[in-house]
Design a protein around this motif. Structure first.
Motif, PDB file in Angstrom:
ATOM      1  N   UNK A 188      -7.299 -11.206 -13.196  1.00  0.00           N
ATOM      2  CA  UNK A 188      -8.129 -10.903 -12.033  1.00  0.00           C
ATOM      3  C   UNK A 188      -7.247 -10.595 -10.828  1.00  0.00           C
ATOM      4  N   UNK A 189      -6.158 -11.354 -10.665  1.00  0.00           N
ATOM      5  CA  UNK A 189      -5.231 -11.119  -9.560  1.00  0.00           C
ATOM      6  C   UNK A 189      -4.594  -9.737  -9.660  1.00  0.00           C
ATOM      7  N   UNK A 201      -6.722  -2.580  -7.282  1.00  0.00           N
ATOM      8  CA  UNK A 201      -7.846  -2.002  -6.544  1.00  0.00           C
ATOM      9  C   UNK A 201      -7.502  -1.880  -5.064  1.00  0.00           C
ATOM     10  N   UNK A 202      -6.919  -2.925  -4.502  1.00  0.00           N
ATOM     11  CA  UNK A 202      -6.551  -2.896  -3.081  1.00  0.00           C
ATOM     12  C   UNK A 202      -5.503  -1.822  -2.821  1.00  0.00           C
ATOM     13  N   UNK A 251       1.407  -1.144   0.255  1.00  0.00           N
ATOM     14  CA  UNK A 251       0.948  -0.955  -1.127  1.00  0.00           C
ATOM     15  C   UNK A 251       1.882  -1.646  -2.120  1.00  0.00           C
ATOM     16  N   UNK A 252       3.176  -1.368  -2.038  1.00  0.00           N
ATOM     17  CA  UNK A 252       4.116  -1.978  -2.989  1.00  0.00           C
ATOM     18  C   UNK A 252       4.159  -3.493  -2.829  1.00  0.00           C
ATOM     19  N   UNK A 253       4.154  -3.962  -1.588  1.00  0.00           N
ATOM     20  CA  UNK A 253       4.164  -5.405  -1.362  1.00  0.00           C
ATOM     21  C   UNK A 253       2.921  -6.074  -1.935  1.00  0.00           C
ATOM     22  N   UNK A 254       1.769  -5.420  -1.739  1.00  0.00           N
ATOM     23  CA  UNK A 254       0.526  -6.020  -2.261  1.00  0.00           C
ATOM     24  C   UNK A 254       0.572  -6.098  -3.779  1.00  0.00           C
ATOM     25  N   UNK A 255       1.077  -5.059  -4.423  1.00  0.00           N
ATOM     26  CA  UNK A 255       1.194  -5.077  -5.877  1.00  0.00           C
ATOM     27  C   UNK A 255       2.172  -6.153  -6.349  1.00  0.00           C
ATOM     28  N   UNK A 302      -7.890 -11.680   0.802  1.00  0.00           N
ATOM     29  CA  UNK A 302      -7.602 -10.579  -0.116  1.00  0.00           C
ATOM     30  C   UNK A 302      -6.700 -11.006  -1.254  1.00  0.00           C
ATOM     31  N   UNK A 303      -5.671 -11.797  -0.996  1.00  0.00           N
ATOM     32  CA  UNK A 303      -4.730 -12.141  -2.053  1.00  0.00           C
ATOM     33  C   UNK A 303      -4.774 -13.617  -2.432  1.00  0.00           C
ATOM     34  N   UNK A 304      -5.858 -14.314  -2.111  1.00  0.00           N
ATOM     35  CA  UNK A 304      -5.990 -15.700  -2.549  1.00  0.00           C
ATOM     36  C   UNK A 304      -6.019 -15.722  -4.070  1.00  0.00           C
ATOM     37  N   UNK A 305      -5.066 -16.392  -4.723  1.00  0.00           N
ATOM     38  CA  UNK A 305      -4.976 -16.352  -6.179  1.00  0.00           C
ATOM     39  C   UNK A 305      -6.183 -16.978  -6.857  1.00  0.00           C
ATOM     40  N   UNK A 306      -6.608 -16.364  -7.952  1.00  0.00           N
ATOM     41  CA  UNK A 306      -7.698 -16.926  -8.739  1.00  0.00           C
ATOM     42  C   UNK A 306      -7.102 -17.713  -9.901  1.00  0.00           C
TER      43      UNK A 306
END
Length: 270
Positions: free
Chosen positions: A22-23, A29-30, A173-177, A13-17
């Motif tokens: 895009x990241x 979106x997530x 949510x906040x951590x993912x952002x 899910x969070x593998x950097x591009x």
């Protein structure tokens, strides 16, 4: 909080591009999907429980309805979606940071609690000055009609509402952002997402609901900031729980001592 460099993502899910944009888009979106799925799962669980009770001939009273919502929507729904996402990514609870509060954490809890109400008072003054009309919360309205619900919501704020909502909206949510965005931006967006999901828990015209959502963003910003400063999800959970418990307590006291017009004004504060 978590960053792309220190998160091991087994599910990708969070593998950097190679493109930072895009990241950022992926993180947004997530985050939005997590918020929607959390609400959706909670709603489905509550609906299923109500249907089962109806088929069993059990009358769903307002008090029972609140109990079901607290247990299934906030507890199982929000908490389950958060834990499911962590499992999907191969992450443990250390991702959200859960620890017994230190004296420093307790100081942040007190500061966050005071700041939340200071912002609420400031927002109330501004709304009153400009003549805007906020939308009342349907739970608060239900509590006005059934005061025993408020007595249930006071401890539930600390035991279920604060922990469940913070685990999903701050811890996940906040951590993912924050993996793709600077912390202040992640805090703001997570707060905006959290406040926006309350649109359907409010009653009244859309404009009035937007006013209430804009007010709700303010204490939520405090929750997110305290989380960022402490790396301990228990801190915003305690602030959030104490904040809600205080509001429900004030509404209960208001019900006992104020007239109908004052009650109407009080419920608008929720």
């Amino acid at each position: 909080m978590s960053s792309e460099s220190d998160v091991v993502d087994g599910a990708g899910d969070s593998v950097p591009s190679s493109d930072p944009l895009v990241d950022v888009l992926r993180a947004l979106v997530v985050a939005l999907l997590l918020a929607v799925v959390g609400i959706g799962v909670g709603g489905l669980l509550v609906g299923a429980a109500v249907l089962v009770l109806f088929l069993a001939g059990v009358s769903v009273t307002p008090l029972l309805s609140i109990v079901i919502s607290l247990a299934l929507a906030t507890g199982v729904g929000f908490g389950g979606v958060a834990l499911g996402y962590l499992r999907y990514r191969g992450l443990g609870l250390d991702y959200v940071g859960i620890d017994v509060p230190s004296l420093r954490d307790v100081a942040f809890v007190v500061a966050g609690y005071v700041a939340s109400f200071a912002l609420l008072v400031l927002a109330s003054v501004v709304i009153s000055t400009v003549g805007a009309e906020p939308a009342p919360n349907t739970t608060a309205e239900m509590g006005m009609e059934n005061p025993e619900i408020l007595l249930l919501l006071i401890p539930a704020s600390l035991l279920l509402i604060g922990p469940g909502e913070e685990l999903l909206y701050r811890g996940v949510v906040q951590n993912r952002l924050s993996e793709a965005l600077p912390a202040p931006v992640a805090i703001f967006l997570a707060s905006l997402i959290f406040a926006s999901i309350h649109f359907f828990s409010l009653s009244g015209a859309p404009q009035a609901r937007l006013v209430s959502i804009s007010v709700l963003v303010l204490p939520t910003l405090v929750f997110g900031t305290m989380y960022e400063l402490t790396d301990n999800i228990v801190v915003p959970a305690l602030i959030h729980g104490a904040y809600n418990a205080t509001l429900f307590s004030l509404l209960y006291v208001t019900l006992q001592f104020m007239d109908a017009e004052q009650l109407q004004q009080a419920v608008l504060a929720f």
